[in-house]
Enzyme design. Structure first.
Site, PDB file in Angstrom:
ATOM      1  N   CYS A  49     -77.189 -13.308 -12.387  1.00  9.02           N
ATOM      2  CA  CYS A  49     -77.915 -13.909 -11.579  1.00  9.02           C
ATOM      3  C   CYS A  49     -78.657 -15.290 -12.179  1.00  9.02           C
ATOM      4  CB  CYS A  49     -79.046 -12.958 -10.979  1.00  9.02           C
ATOM      5  SG  CYS A  49     -80.179 -13.540  -9.735  1.00  9.02           S
ATOM      6  N   THR A  50     -79.948 -15.481 -12.027  1.00  7.29           N
ATOM      7  CA  THR A  50     -80.469 -16.804 -12.800  1.00  7.29           C
ATOM      8  C   THR A  50     -80.629 -16.420 -14.085  1.00  7.29           C
ATOM      9  OG1 THR A  50     -82.647 -15.823 -11.898  1.00  7.29           O
ATOM     10  CG2 THR A  50     -81.727 -17.420 -10.450  1.00  7.29           C
TER      11      THR A  50
END
Length: 205
Positions: free
Chosen positions: A104-105
Site C-alpha cells: 500500500c502506501t
C-alpha cells in the site's frame, strides 16, 4: 549455513492491519524458513488505523539487521514521511536487506527515504497521487498488483500485500511452496502481477 530468513515488519501509529498481518500469515505458514518480528521506533504497543493495538517485539535501537524488511501502509504514513528517525532507520535497514518490500502506501515511505530512486514501484491506487508525490525519481507503475524490481517488491493496496508476499516466497522457495501456503490459508492467490482492476476504478488507466 543460515536456515531461516528474518522478517522485520515496521509498525507506526495508524498502520493498516491487513498490510501487516496478511503477509505475516503467509510467512508464518513456513516457520522452518522464516523468523518474524514486529519493530517500531520506541517498541511496545502501537495503535493501528483500525484501532486495535499490536506490540512491537523490538525498538529501532535494539533491532537486528533483517533479511526481509516489510513497510506497511495506512493513514499513519502521512505523518511518518516527516519523521526523520523513521526514514533513516529504514534507509539503514535497506542497505543490508536481501529484500525490501512494502504494502500500500508503505512505498511512499520508501520513496521519501530515497530508497526507491531509479526503481520501478507501485502503491495504493486510491492514494496514488499522494504516494507518488513522495518520490519524483521513482518510476511509478500505475497498473500493477505488485512490482518486482531487483530486490524491491512493492504492492498495491492492502490485500495486494498477500499476493506480493506469495510471489516473493515463490522466488525464494519455489512455486510449490507458495501454492501450498496459499492452500493452507484457503486463499485464492492472484499470481498475475499485472492484473490490477483497481487502477481503472480509480481512473489511472
Amino acid at each position: 549455513m543460515k536456515n531461516k530468513r528474518s522478517v522485520g515488519v515496521v509498525l507506526f501509529p495508524g498502520f493498516e492491519l491487513l498490510d501487516v498481518f496478511g503477509p505475516l500469515e503467509m510467512y508464518g505458514q513456513a516457520p522452518d524458513h522464516f523468523e518474524l518480528q514486529l519493530v517500531s521506533e520506541k517498541g511496545g504497543e502501537v495503535a493501528s488505523a483500525q484501532g486495535p493495538r499490536s506490540v512491537a517485539d523490538v525498538a529501532f535501537y535494539d533491532a537486528p539487521n533483517f533479511d526481509i524488511l516489510l513497510v506497511p501502509g495506512g493513514i499513519g504514513t502521512r505523518a511518518e514521511v516527516s519523521n526523520d528517525v523513521f526514514l533513516q532507520w529504514i534507509v539503514d535497514q535497506a542497505r543490508t536487506c536481501e529484500y525490501v518490500t512494502s504494502v500500500c502506501t508503505g512505498s511512499a515511505l520508501l520513496a521519501k527515504a530515497g530508497i526507491l530512486d531509479g526503481m520501478r514501484a507501485t502503491t495504493n491506487k486510491k492514494a496514488f497521487d499522494w504516494a507518488t508525490s513522495q518520490g519524483e525519481r521513482v518510476h511509478w507503475v500505475k497498473e500493477a498488483r505488485w512490482v518486482e524490481d531487483g530486490r524491491f517488491f512493492t504492492s498495491s493496496g492492502v490485500s495486494a500485500g498477500i499476493d506480493m508476499t506469495l510471489a516473493l516466497i515463490q522466488k525464494m522457495l519455489g512455486r510449490e511452496m507458495a501454492n501450498s501456503i496459499a492452500t493452507l490459508a484457503e486463499y485464492e492467490w492472484q499470481s498475475d502481477a499485472g492484473r490490477d482492476p483497481f487502477a481503472r476504478i480509480y481512473g489511472l488507466v
